[in-house]
Design a protein around this motif. Sequence first.
Motif, mmCIF file in Angstrom:
data_model
loop_
_atom_site.group_PDB
_atom_site.id
_atom_site.type_symbol
_atom_site.label_atom_id
_atom_site.label_comp_id
_atom_site.label_asym_id
_atom_site.label_seq_id
_atom_site.Cartn_x
_atom_site.Cartn_y
_atom_site.Cartn_z
ATOM 1 N N ARG A 38 -1.359 4.285 0.798
ATOM 2 C CA ARG A 38 -1.610 6.217 0.202
ATOM 3 C C ARG A 38 -3.042 6.442 0.159
ATOM 4 N NH1 ARG A 38 3.692 5.114 -1.724
ATOM 5 N NH2 ARG A 38 4.719 6.445 -1.201
ATOM 6 N N ASN A 39 -3.438 4.260 0.586
ATOM 7 C CA ASN A 39 -4.835 4.787 0.323
ATOM 8 C C ASN A 39 -5.825 4.721 1.638
ATOM 9 O OD1 ASN A 39 -7.706 4.019 0.312
ATOM 10 N ND2 ASN A 39 -6.998 2.272 -1.253
ATOM 11 N N ASP A 40 -6.655 5.771 1.281
ATOM 12 C CA ASP A 40 -6.881 6.514 2.492
ATOM 13 C C ASP A 40 -7.770 5.574 3.505
ATOM 14 O OD1 ASP A 40 -5.631 8.820 2.574
ATOM 15 O OD2 ASP A 40 -7.019 9.879 2.066
ATOM 16 N N PHE B 285 -4.377 10.458 14.122
ATOM 17 C CA PHE B 285 -2.970 9.746 14.074
ATOM 18 C C PHE B 285 -2.208 9.231 13.354
ATOM 19 C CE2 PHE B 285 -0.006 6.727 16.385
ATOM 20 C CZ PHE B 285 1.515 7.611 16.153
ATOM 21 N N VAL B 286 -3.008 7.793 13.454
ATOM 22 C CA VAL B 286 -2.485 6.869 12.499
ATOM 23 C C VAL B 286 -2.355 7.232 10.857
ATOM 24 C CG1 VAL B 286 -2.385 4.616 11.162
ATOM 25 C CG2 VAL B 286 -3.636 4.953 13.871
ATOM 26 N N MET B 287 -3.823 8.007 9.904
ATOM 27 C CA MET B 287 -4.111 8.512 8.853
ATOM 28 C C MET B 287 -3.008 9.853 9.033
ATOM 29 S SD MET B 287 -5.916 7.173 7.959
ATOM 30 C CE MET B 287 -6.889 8.401 6.247
ATOM 31 N N ASN B 288 -2.095 10.763 9.960
ATOM 32 C CA ASN B 288 -1.270 11.524 10.242
ATOM 33 C C ASN B 288 0.390 10.810 10.123
ATOM 34 O OD1 ASN B 288 -2.707 13.687 9.956
ATOM 35 N ND2 ASN B 288 -3.323 14.133 11.441
ATOM 36 N N ASN B 289 -0.093 9.825 10.847
ATOM 37 C CA ASN B 289 1.358 8.984 10.245
ATOM 38 C C ASN B 289 1.991 7.614 10.010
ATOM 39 O OD1 ASN B 289 3.118 11.003 12.913
ATOM 40 N ND2 ASN B 289 0.457 10.981 13.703
ATOM 41 N N ARG B 290 0.970 7.617 9.288
ATOM 42 C CA ARG B 290 0.916 6.332 8.204
ATOM 43 C C ARG B 290 2.055 5.951 8.364
ATOM 44 N NH1 ARG B 290 -2.568 7.067 3.299
ATOM 45 N NH2 ARG B 290 -3.751 8.650 4.827
ATOM 46 N N GLU B 291 2.935 6.425 7.001
ATOM 47 C CA GLU B 291 4.610 6.231 6.928
ATOM 48 C C GLU B 291 5.512 5.609 8.677
ATOM 49 O OE1 GLU B 291 5.487 5.802 3.331
ATOM 50 O OE2 GLU B 291 3.451 6.512 2.923
ATOM 51 N N ARG B 292 5.385 5.913 9.497
ATOM 52 C CA ARG B 292 5.920 6.266 10.315
ATOM 53 C C ARG B 292 5.234 4.556 10.890
ATOM 54 N NH1 ARG B 292 6.423 9.611 15.868
ATOM 55 N NH2 ARG B 292 4.804 8.395 15.960
#
Length: 96
Positions: free
Chosen positions: A46-48, A78-85
């Motif tokens: 969750r830490n950008d 892309f990585v920021m928007n899909n970090r959980e996945r």
Amino acid sequence: MSEASEQAGLGDKLAGPLNAIIDKKRSELLPLLVGGAGQATQAALRNDECVRKVATFCYPLLPGLVRLAVKEPVFVNFVMNNRERVLGRLAQQAAA
């Protein structure tokens, strides 16, 4: 083509190479998340700043053709928007 379908297509193309990088470079990526293998948690995802560091580290490791098609700011987004996945598996294995 709609933006949602473009993002889905981008995700399909980037997920495989990115997962391969995460598997190969796990020991180098974990310190970027929080500072050590034992400390990587869901909070780090969750830490950008942490996630951005991981994305910036991984981009040069992508196959050359992928880098030609996808520029670094798009990849980081892309990585920021899909970090959980994308990075969830990294944190789960570190916590275990």
